[in-house]
Design an enzyme around this catalytic site. Structure first.
Site, PDB file in Angstrom:
ATOM      1  N   GLY A  23      -6.145  20.659  32.701  1.00  0.00           N
ATOM      2  CA  GLY A  23      -5.007  20.183  33.475  1.00  0.00           C
ATOM      3  C   GLY A  23      -5.019  18.665  33.507  1.00  0.00           C
ATOM      4  O   GLY A  23      -5.420  18.015  32.550  1.00  0.00           O
ATOM      5  N   CYS A  24      -4.608  18.086  34.628  1.00  0.00           N
ATOM      6  CA  CYS A  24      -4.582  16.626  34.770  1.00  0.00           C
ATOM      7  C   CYS A  24      -5.963  16.052  34.518  1.00  0.00           C
ATOM      8  O   CYS A  24      -6.945  16.471  35.121  1.00  0.00           O
ATOM      9  CB  CYS A  24      -4.106  16.259  36.173  1.00  0.00           C
ATOM     10  SG  CYS A  24      -4.180  14.495  36.530  1.00  0.00           S
ATOM     11  N   PHE A  25      -6.050  15.058  33.614  1.00  0.00           N
ATOM     12  CA  PHE A  25      -7.375  14.566  33.245  1.00  0.00           C
ATOM     13  C   PHE A  25      -8.046  13.728  34.325  1.00  0.00           C
ATOM     14  O   PHE A  25      -9.241  13.466  34.252  1.00  0.00           O
ATOM     15  CB  PHE A  25      -7.382  13.803  31.918  1.00  0.00           C
ATOM     16  CG  PHE A  25      -6.226  12.871  31.652  1.00  0.00           C
ATOM     17  CD1 PHE A  25      -5.665  12.092  32.635  1.00  0.00           C
ATOM     18  CD2 PHE A  25      -5.717  12.771  30.359  1.00  0.00           C
ATOM     19  CE1 PHE A  25      -4.613  11.224  32.363  1.00  0.00           C
ATOM     20  CE2 PHE A  25      -4.668  11.903  30.069  1.00  0.00           C
ATOM     21  CZ  PHE A  25      -4.125  11.126  31.076  1.00  0.00           C
ATOM     22  N   TRP A  26      -7.316  13.316  35.380  1.00  0.00           N
ATOM     23  CA  TRP A  26      -7.948  12.518  36.434  1.00  0.00           C
ATOM     24  C   TRP A  26      -9.043  13.308  37.137  1.00  0.00           C
ATOM     25  O   TRP A  26     -10.179  12.866  37.245  1.00  0.00           O
ATOM     26  CB  TRP A  26      -6.912  12.074  37.462  1.00  0.00           C
ATOM     27  CG  TRP A  26      -5.836  11.204  36.923  1.00  0.00           C
ATOM     28  CD1 TRP A  26      -5.859  10.499  35.750  1.00  0.00           C
ATOM     29  CD2 TRP A  26      -4.561  10.950  37.524  1.00  0.00           C
ATOM     30  NE1 TRP A  26      -4.684   9.826  35.594  1.00  0.00           N
ATOM     31  CE2 TRP A  26      -3.867  10.070  36.661  1.00  0.00           C
ATOM     32  CE3 TRP A  26      -3.950  11.356  38.695  1.00  0.00           C
ATOM     33  CZ2 TRP A  26      -2.596   9.610  36.948  1.00  0.00           C
ATOM     34  CZ3 TRP A  26      -2.682  10.903  38.989  1.00  0.00           C
ATOM     35  CH2 TRP A  26      -2.004  10.034  38.131  1.00  0.00           C
TER      36      TRP A  26
END
Length: 444
Positions: A42-45
């Protein structure tokens, strides 16, 4: 003498070279003895933060991979995803990924993949929580056959655990790494640069099977799921938290610990809805506060970083009546002699209807004849005052210090000792009578 000096210099040089030669033996990873794997969660953060916490991981880099384009950036990926959504292209998009570089002598690939499986939901297809699209797909991109074999072995093992927990089939793409692109600098170490970012959820809460390398406690595979039958069916607030979430602790300290509310509130470390109840969509950050009515989600508040005013306004819109909302959030005024508590004379406290914070004591209430409850003194620190130039007048508005809602106005025509008249809308006051023992003491 010269020969002796040359001998000493030669010896010193030899010792220096020997010392340098020993450095690689001190378990310091070099490019030759490290490995890497590329993962989509998902979101790489949040993925970057989670994977960087694994002992033995040397570096985690945000990037894009698995798509057709040999060169692309963040907005290229978003733009292509929009075209895919509207059926304008059949080009394959990149996934947001992290390149995890690790020292195999300290941590093996299986352990890293166990963290991968446990730290996101690999059953959601082209999405992860609120992030929807093929660019948020779950993926393992390998660079040799050995990595592919381990990826598939761990997938099979985790599928068994997920199936037993009632989850559907894993949708994770396992494929050779293709067209990897390093993400922009502002995406690297994002949550370190932006400490007000959300605390990502730890996946499904399902432990990888076996007693080996799972980071979850052996004695407690996951937080127990709340039982809907144990909660208030009419109206219930559930605070979804995560372990080691600083924002969850902040929410508890700034909101939960002192909140006096009639609504039942409970907290949980399990990201699933109470048994038998339903969420509108998966959670993607903590803390997330969800209001359930009749076992169904009716509203949610995602993320908290000290923005109390935003939270109180959110919950206020859900708990107050339309008339109360008009006064509280639109600086409205009830008609004279129509509001609540005009004739309330019992010993007690008038409190904020949202936060439960004390505003006025009943022994400061007096009959002003104005048609609104009037007080000559507020509880210390309970209100704030603001200049109000509405309706062609200059007045001093009174708001609740805890929630920020509009209460009324203050005038300089009250009785002693303050000579103030706090003219308050009764409909945005809640009265809490003193306990009987206090009342008894007051009558002696």
């Amino acid at each position: 003498m010269l020969r002796k000096l040359l001998t000493l210099l030669a010896l010193a040089a030899t010792l220096s070279v020997s010392a340098c030669a020993k450095e690689p033996e001190m378990n310091t990873p070099t490019a030759e003895n490290t490995d890497y794997i590329v993962l989509g969660m998902g979101c790489f953060w949040g993925a970057e933060k989670r994977m960087s916490e694994i002992p033995g991981v040397i570096d985690v880099e945000s990037g894009y991979a698995g798509g057709d384009a040999e060169n692309a950036g963040y907005y290229d990926v978003l733009g292509l995803e929009k075209e895919i959504r509207y059926g304008k292209t059949d080009q394959r998009n990149h996934a947001e990924v992290v390149k995890v570089t690790f020292d195999p002598q300290t941590v093996d690939l299986e352990t890293i993949l166990i963290h991968f499986w446990e730290n996101h939901d690999p059953t959601q297809g082209d999405r992860q929580g609120n992030d929807v699209g093929t660019n948020y797909r779950s993926a393992i991109y390998t660079h040799n056959d050995a990595q592919t074999a381990i990826a598939k072995q761990t997938e099979a093992a985790y599928q068994t655990a997920l199936t037993q927990a009632g989850y559907s089939k894993i949708t994770t793409e396992i494929a050779p790494l293709h067209n990897y692109i390093t993400a922009e600098e502002y995406h690297q170490n994002y949550l370190q640069k932006n400490p007000n970012g959300y605390c990502g959820l730890g996946g499904t809460g399902v432990k990888y099977p076996g007693d080996g390398k799972s980071p979850m406690p052996k004695s407690e595979p996951s937080a127990p799921r709340l039982q809907g039958s144990d909660l208030n069916q009419t109206r219930q607030l559930v605070v979804f938290e995560a372990e080691d979430c600083a924002f969850c602790k902040q929410f508890k300290a700034e909101i939960l610990d002192d909140w006096q509310t009639d609504v039942d509130v409970t907290t949980t470390l399990n990201p699933n809805p109470p048994e038998g109840w339903t969420l509108e969509k998966s959670l993607f950050a903590t803390p997330t506060i969800v209001l359930f009515e009749d076992g169904k989600e009716v509203s949610r508040f995602t993320g908290y970083n000290g923005d109390k005013a935003r939270f109180w306004k959110w919950i206020g819109f859900r708990l107050l009546t339309p008339e109360q909302r008009r006064i509280a959030f639109e600086q409205g005024t009830e008609q004279a002699f129509t509001g609540s508590h005009l004739d309330e004379k019992r010993p007690g406290t008038f409190v904020d209807p949202i936060t439960g914070a004390a505003l006025f004591r009943s022994d400061t209430k007096f009959e002003s004849g104005s048609g609104w409850p009037s007080f000559f003194n507020p509880v210390e620190g309970a209100i704030t005052e603001h200049e109000d130039f509405s309706h062609g007048m200059h007045r001093i508005e009174v708001r609740s210090a805890s929630s920020g809602i509009h209460l009324g106005h203050v005038f300089n025509d009250g009785p002693p000792p303050s000579h103030k008249r706090y003219c308050i809308n009764g409909n945005v006051l809640k009265f809490v009578p003193d306990p009987p023992e206090n009342n008894a003491n007051n009558t002696e």
